[in-house]
Design an enzyme around this catalytic site. Structure first.
Site, PDB file in Angstrom:
ATOM      1  N   HIS A   1       2.500 -15.283   4.691  1.00 17.68           N
ATOM      2  CA  HIS A   1       1.338 -14.574   4.132  1.00 17.68           C
ATOM      3  C   HIS A   1       1.743 -13.299   3.384  1.00 17.68           C
ATOM      4  CE1 HIS A   1      -1.915 -16.957   6.105  1.00 17.68           C
ATOM      5  NE2 HIS A   1      -0.858 -17.367   6.789  1.00 17.68           N
TER       6      HIS A   1
ATOM      7  N   ASP B   1       1.524  -6.481  -1.773  1.00 17.49           N
ATOM      8  CA  ASP B   1       0.718  -7.281  -0.848  1.00 17.49           C
ATOM      9  C   ASP B   1       0.906  -8.765  -1.141  1.00 17.49           C
ATOM     10  OD1 ASP B   1      -1.058  -7.615   1.234  1.00 17.49           O
ATOM     11  OD2 ASP B   1      -2.478  -6.160   0.440  1.00 17.49           O
TER      12      ASP B   1
HETATM   13  O1  F6P Z   1      -0.299  -9.890   5.981  1.00 13.59           O
HETATM   14  C1  F6P Z   1       0.337 -10.347   7.087  1.00 13.59           C
HETATM   15  C2  F6P Z   1      -0.532 -10.280   8.311  1.00 13.59           C
HETATM   16  O2  F6P Z   1      -0.072 -11.146   9.309  1.00 13.59           O
HETATM   17  C3  F6P Z   1      -1.918 -10.605   7.898  1.00 13.59           C
HETATM   18  O3  F6P Z   1      -2.151 -11.876   7.856  1.00 13.59           O
HETATM   19  C4  F6P Z   1      -2.762  -9.744   8.707  1.00 13.59           C
HETATM   20  O4  F6P Z   1      -3.608  -9.148   7.816  1.00 13.59           O
HETATM   21  C5  F6P Z   1      -1.889  -8.703   9.251  1.00 13.59           C
HETATM   22  O5  F6P Z   1      -0.575  -9.006   8.895  1.00 13.59           O
HETATM   23  C6  F6P Z   1      -2.128  -8.540  10.700  1.00 13.59           C
HETATM   24  O6  F6P Z   1      -1.432  -7.510  11.239  1.00 13.59           O
HETATM   25  P1  F6P Z   1      -1.487  -7.157  12.768  1.00 13.59           P
HETATM   26  O7  F6P Z   1      -1.849  -8.404  13.496  1.00 13.59           O
HETATM   27  O8  F6P Z   1      -0.118  -6.668  13.094  1.00 13.59           O
HETATM   28  O9  F6P Z   1      -2.509  -6.091  12.908  1.00 13.59           O
END
Ligand code: F6P
Length: 485
Positions: free
Chosen positions: A157, A364
């Site tokens: 992602h 991003d």
């Molecule tokens: O962008 C990567 C990601 O895994 C997203 O999918 C999500 O927005 C974010 O990081 C979640 O981060 P965390 O679970 O560490 O708060």
């Protein structure tokens, strides 16, 4: 064929509960409609060796959610350590923020191995596994070691950076070699896929031929699948949410002034300091815009135990207070700054209320807030999206006002342009973006990944080396010839 989806963060699918991050919101409709089992972290940890990993299971639409307690001894090293203090900064081209120990790496591998063991419970005779994101780079290899021979796909992602940056991650070679146990590796953008291919050929010395890498694991296809959203559902949700009490209160509080909105996790990749600085610059250069527009910035805290995040939180709080102190009036607060999460329903209504959406990350993977902001707009009077050209979404949403988030003056000008854009231009830009969102919806993302995974699996099977019987030396007849003289 049944499907098991795996990600670190999951969501229970209650539209009224806060949801953190784009991944969880995006996967929800996929699981609900496909009937998949979605396995992820429960957010709780469990002490001691777990013979049988503990999972709480509940229904989720046509599918199910399995929330797993991760091992307490390794959780910190895995999540705050290797995943978010080595991989995350590197993947977002911030190698300067890498800060990990050998123990963190071992914990990361332990949690990947733990997850692999836990997944065996959900394996049926015909199961495909779809692993999400940088938390589980090595999970495919762990599954293969446990004898899993079914299709395993992986989707990243985040961005995948240039080769020299990923080489700053300790154990990068081992990790990428482990990734080649996947049948299919999906990326958000062409640039990410090309960077990965360049690492594979230059650092691992392997050949990438027409999107296929051949390694000791067999063949792995690499390809691009830009993630989308459930456009129509989000648009309906936004139209309805406009009368939600929180949204109505916001509208009443505006006193005719316009609203710009930013919604992000509190993360250094999101460019929040630059964004606030751009608003500061705009009000300084064009004081007539004071009182005509305010910024609602929602910055949901995450990964608070990591120093870089704590530092950002202090820096941003200080900057917002400074900007409000200098530009504010007794009855006008330029920046409404909130450190909490909101439900999808409320967010949809807030997006529809705002005339400008500011999505200006420094880097991003995709940024689904940009897509949600567009989908939430009123077709008769849509707002304007100001979007960083370094968000994956900029490849599709190219009729947004694209900005360089490092250019504070340029961003200030773009926000002012957005505020005064005539209706006709706003509609033309918005319609072009909606057409792209509809073409690349979340449903289409799922279908194309899943079909490619099945094809990639078939390719791998077709390419399995033919096992020749071992060459015997000396050949059987050799001895007889010797005897015979
Ligand atoms: O962008 C990567 C990601 O895994 C997203 O999918 C999500 O927005 C974010 O990081 C979640 O981060 P965390 O679970 O560490 O708060």
């Amino acid at each position: 064929m049944s499907l098991v989806v795996v990600s670190n963060r999951i969501t229970r699918g209650n539209a009224n509960e806060p949801v953190t991050g784009g991944l969880a919101a995006a996967l929800l409709p996929v699981v609900e409609k496909s009937g998949a089992i979605w396995v992820g972290s429960s957010g709780r940890v469990r002490e001691g060796a777990q013979k049988e990993p503990f999972a709480e299971i509940e229904a989720l639409g046509a599918g199910a959610l399995a929330m797993l307690d991760l091992p307490a001894a390794h959780y910190g090293g895995y999540y705050e350590g290797f995943a978010n203090s080595a991989l995350w900064p590197a993947l977002h081209s911030r190698a300067d923020l890498i800060c990990v120990s050998q123990g963190d790496y071992l914990s990361y591998r332990e949690v990947n191995a733990f997850m692999a063991r836990a997944l065996l419970r959900f394996r049926k005779p015909e199961t495909a596994f779809w692993i999400q994101d940088y938390h589980f780079l090595a999970l495919g290899a762990e599954l293969r070691d446990l004898g899993v021979n079914e299709p395993i796909g992986f989707f990243l992602h985040t961005p995948w950076p240039a080769r020299d940056i990923i080489e700053g991650v300790p154990h990068h070679r081992e990790l990428v070699e482990a990734m080649l146990a996947y049948d299919l590796i999906g990326f958000q953008t062409e640039d990410d896929c090309e960077n990965f291919a360049s690492y594979i050929s230059s650092s691992l010395g392997l050949v990438v031929d027409d999107g296929v890498v051949t390694s000791k694991h067999g063949t792995t296809r690499i390809a691009v699948f830009p993630i989308g959203i459930d456009v129509e559902k989000f648009a309906r949700q936004a139209a309805k949410a406009i009368s939600h009490p929180d949204v109505s209160r916001l509208r009443r509080s505006l006193n005719g002034e316009k609203l710009a909105i930013g919604v992000d996790r509190l993360d250094y990749s999101k460019g929040l300091v630059n964004r606030v600085s751009a608003f500061d610059r705009m009000w300084t250069v064009q004081p007539s815009l004071a009182r005509t527009v305010s910024l609602l910035q929602i910055a949901t805290p995450s990964r608070g135990a990591i120093e870089a995040y704590g530092n950002l939180q202090s820096e941003l709080a200080k900057l917002v207070s400074d900007v409000n102190g200098r530009h504010g009036e007794v009855d006008w607060t330029p920046i409404r700054y909130l450190n909490k999460g909101f439900s999808q329903t409320v967010l949809a209504g807030l997006y529809r209320t705002a005339q400008v959406g500011v999505v200006t990350p420094l880097h991003d993977g995709m940024n689904l807030v940009a897509k949600e902001y567009v989908a939430a707009q009123n077709p008769a009077d849509p707002g304007v999206l100001v979007l960083s050209k370094f968000a994956g979404a900029a490849n599709e949403l190219d009729t947004a006002l694209l900005v360089n988030p490092h250019d504070i003056d340029g961003m200030a000008r773009a926000i002012a342009t957005a505020l005064s854009m005539p209706l006709l231009e706003r509609r033309m830009r918005w319609e072009a973006m909606m057409a792209k969102l509809r073409r690349h919806s979340i449903q289409q993302w799922f279908t194309s990944f899943f079909e490619t995974l099945q094809n990639a699996r078939a390719e791998r099977e077709a390419m399995q080396p033919v096992v020749e019987p071992p060459v015997q030396w000396p050949p059987a007849a050799f001895g007889q010839r010797l005897i015979a003289g």
